[in-house]
Design a protein around this motif. Structure first.
Motif, PDB file in Angstrom:
ATOM      1  N   UNK A  44      33.203   0.508 -50.501  1.00  0.00           N
ATOM      2  CA  UNK A  44      32.357  -0.370 -49.761  1.00  0.00           C
ATOM      3  C   UNK A  44      31.689   0.307 -48.111  1.00  0.00           C
ATOM      4  N   UNK A  45      32.486   1.009 -47.850  1.00  0.00           N
ATOM      5  CA  UNK A  45      31.903   2.392 -47.034  1.00  0.00           C
ATOM      6  C   UNK A  45      30.489   3.164 -47.365  1.00  0.00           C
ATOM      7  N   UNK A  46      30.704   4.019 -48.811  1.00  0.00           N
ATOM      8  CA  UNK A  46      29.665   4.326 -49.120  1.00  0.00           C
ATOM      9  C   UNK A  46      28.579   3.188 -49.625  1.00  0.00           C
ATOM     10  N   UNK A  47      29.312   2.004 -49.838  1.00  0.00           N
ATOM     11  CA  UNK A  47      27.811   1.382 -50.513  1.00  0.00           C
ATOM     12  C   UNK A  47      26.668   0.644 -49.078  1.00  0.00           C
ATOM     13  N   UNK A  48      27.857   0.442 -48.077  1.00  0.00           N
ATOM     14  CA  UNK A  48      27.059   0.300 -47.330  1.00  0.00           C
ATOM     15  C   UNK A  48      26.001   1.170 -46.682  1.00  0.00           C
ATOM     16  N   UNK A  49      26.442   2.322 -45.996  1.00  0.00           N
ATOM     17  CA  UNK A  49      26.019   3.816 -46.024  1.00  0.00           C
ATOM     18  C   UNK A  49      24.594   3.726 -46.552  1.00  0.00           C
ATOM     19  N   UNK A  50      24.989   3.740 -47.941  1.00  0.00           N
ATOM     20  CA  UNK A  50      23.889   3.699 -48.928  1.00  0.00           C
ATOM     21  C   UNK A  50      22.409   2.936 -48.976  1.00  0.00           C
ATOM     22  N   UNK A  79      23.004   8.045 -44.093  1.00  0.00           N
ATOM     23  CA  UNK A  79      24.233   8.876 -44.156  1.00  0.00           C
ATOM     24  C   UNK A  79      24.769  10.206 -45.222  1.00  0.00           C
ATOM     25  N   UNK A  80      24.501   9.104 -46.345  1.00  0.00           N
ATOM     26  CA  UNK A  80      24.600   9.852 -47.888  1.00  0.00           C
ATOM     27  C   UNK A  80      23.683  11.151 -47.795  1.00  0.00           C
ATOM     28  N   UNK A  81      23.034  10.798 -47.409  1.00  0.00           N
ATOM     29  CA  UNK A  81      21.554  11.596 -48.079  1.00  0.00           C
ATOM     30  C   UNK A  81      22.028  13.135 -46.966  1.00  0.00           C
ATOM     31  N   UNK A  86      29.031  13.933 -47.378  1.00  0.00           N
ATOM     32  CA  UNK A  86      29.353  13.574 -48.488  1.00  0.00           C
ATOM     33  C   UNK A  86      30.442  15.128 -48.886  1.00  0.00           C
ATOM     34  N   UNK A  87      30.336  15.314 -48.481  1.00  0.00           N
ATOM     35  CA  UNK A  87      31.517  16.634 -48.363  1.00  0.00           C
ATOM     36  C   UNK A  87      32.314  16.312 -47.348  1.00  0.00           C
ATOM     37  N   UNK A  88      32.170  15.447 -46.173  1.00  0.00           N
ATOM     38  CA  UNK A  88      33.128  15.677 -45.447  1.00  0.00           C
ATOM     39  C   UNK A  88      33.931  14.104 -46.240  1.00  0.00           C
ATOM     40  N   UNK A  89      33.677  13.879 -47.069  1.00  0.00           N
ATOM     41  CA  UNK A  89      34.066  12.289 -47.346  1.00  0.00           C
ATOM     42  C   UNK A  89      35.016  13.020 -49.075  1.00  0.00           C
ATOM     43  N   UNK A 194      25.666   1.925 -58.002  1.00  0.00           N
ATOM     44  CA  UNK A 194      26.035   2.593 -58.923  1.00  0.00           C
ATOM     45  C   UNK A 194      27.076   3.357 -57.746  1.00  0.00           C
ATOM     46  N   UNK A 195      26.259   4.628 -57.086  1.00  0.00           N
ATOM     47  CA  UNK A 195      26.539   6.067 -56.424  1.00  0.00           C
ATOM     48  C   UNK A 195      28.024   5.162 -55.688  1.00  0.00           C
ATOM     49  N   UNK A 196      28.415   4.607 -54.873  1.00  0.00           N
ATOM     50  CA  UNK A 196      29.409   3.658 -54.469  1.00  0.00           C
ATOM     51  C   UNK A 196      30.760   3.682 -55.577  1.00  0.00           C
ATOM     52  N   UNK A 197      30.328   3.140 -56.092  1.00  0.00           N
ATOM     53  CA  UNK A 197      30.914   2.822 -57.706  1.00  0.00           C
ATOM     54  C   UNK A 197      31.856   4.278 -57.883  1.00  0.00           C
TER      55      UNK A 197
END
Length: 214
Positions: A44-50, A79-81, A86-89, A194-197
């Motif tokens: 969910x977190x990455x999907x929302x950021x994407x 944020x994910x760009x 991304x390295x922090x996660x 897809x990237x979040x998954x």
């Protein structure tokens, strides 16, 4: 109580999907009580950021410029760009993997594995085994973060290039901006999900590997 609505049904589908994936990868029921919610949170977190990529490129900078009075407001919206995010996660996932390595195998068992896997327990192989283990941890963490960053950064650049088409003082540029932007936005919906998954699945795989002994 009663029949669930569409929103509740959609949430239940996602929760069950993540729970099924976690059950197939992490075989410890005790660990899944923590790992499955973590995986769902990651998704969910990455999907929302994407999804921040769907905002107009200059919307938030314009708002900030109006509020602050600074006409030169530069802002990277997604944020994910940003490789730092991304390295922090991915480092966070690494720390969870290290925790489960120690919890499942014991500190002594994990240290023993660092020096005896994958080539065996001969003393001459200890340095090689340790080096291979360190390379594996580093490669997993860097590729985990870089994969998400690369895809989202490329998508953000395409949106910016399409937005520049609309800045040209021609009818072709304006129409091309609308058509290309609409097509790319529809296609980008798949990339965002897809990237979040993928990040979520790799999180489960890496944590699952931490439960296994060589």
């Amino acid at each position: 109580s009663g029949v669930p609505g569409r929103f509740q049904a959609a949430i239940e589908i996602l929760v069950e999907m993540v729970a099924d994936q976690a059950k197939g990868i992490v075989h410890s029921a005790e660990s899944r009580k923590f790992v499955a919610p973590v995986a769902l949170t990651v998704f969910f977190w990455i999907f929302l950021m994407n999804s921040m990529d769907f905002l107009p490129v200059d919307l938030l900078p314009k708002i900030w410029a109006l509020i602050s009075g600074n006409e030169h407001a530069y802002l990277r919206v997604v944020p994910t760009a940003d490789l730092n995010g991304t390295l922090g996660m991915s480092i966070g996932v690494l720390l969870i993997c290290l925790y489960y390595n120690i919890k499942i195998k014991g500190f002594g068992g994990w240290i023993h594995e660092l020096f005896t896997a994958p080539f065996g327990s001969h003393p001459l192989l200890y340095p090689i085994n340790f080096l291979m283990q360190m390379i594996e941890f580093l490669a997993k963490t860097v590729s985990h973060g870089m994969r998400l960053f690369g895809n989202m950064y490329a998508g953000e650049l395409v949106f910016m290039l399409i937005a520049l088409m609309g800045g040209t003082a021609t009818v072709f540029g304006f129409l091309g901006h609308i058509v290309a932007g609409s097509i790319w936005a529809v296609f980008h919906i798949l990339i965002v999900a897809l990237q979040a998954f993928i990040f979520m699945m790799l999180t489960l795989v890496y944590i699952g590997q931490a439960h296994e002994s060589h």
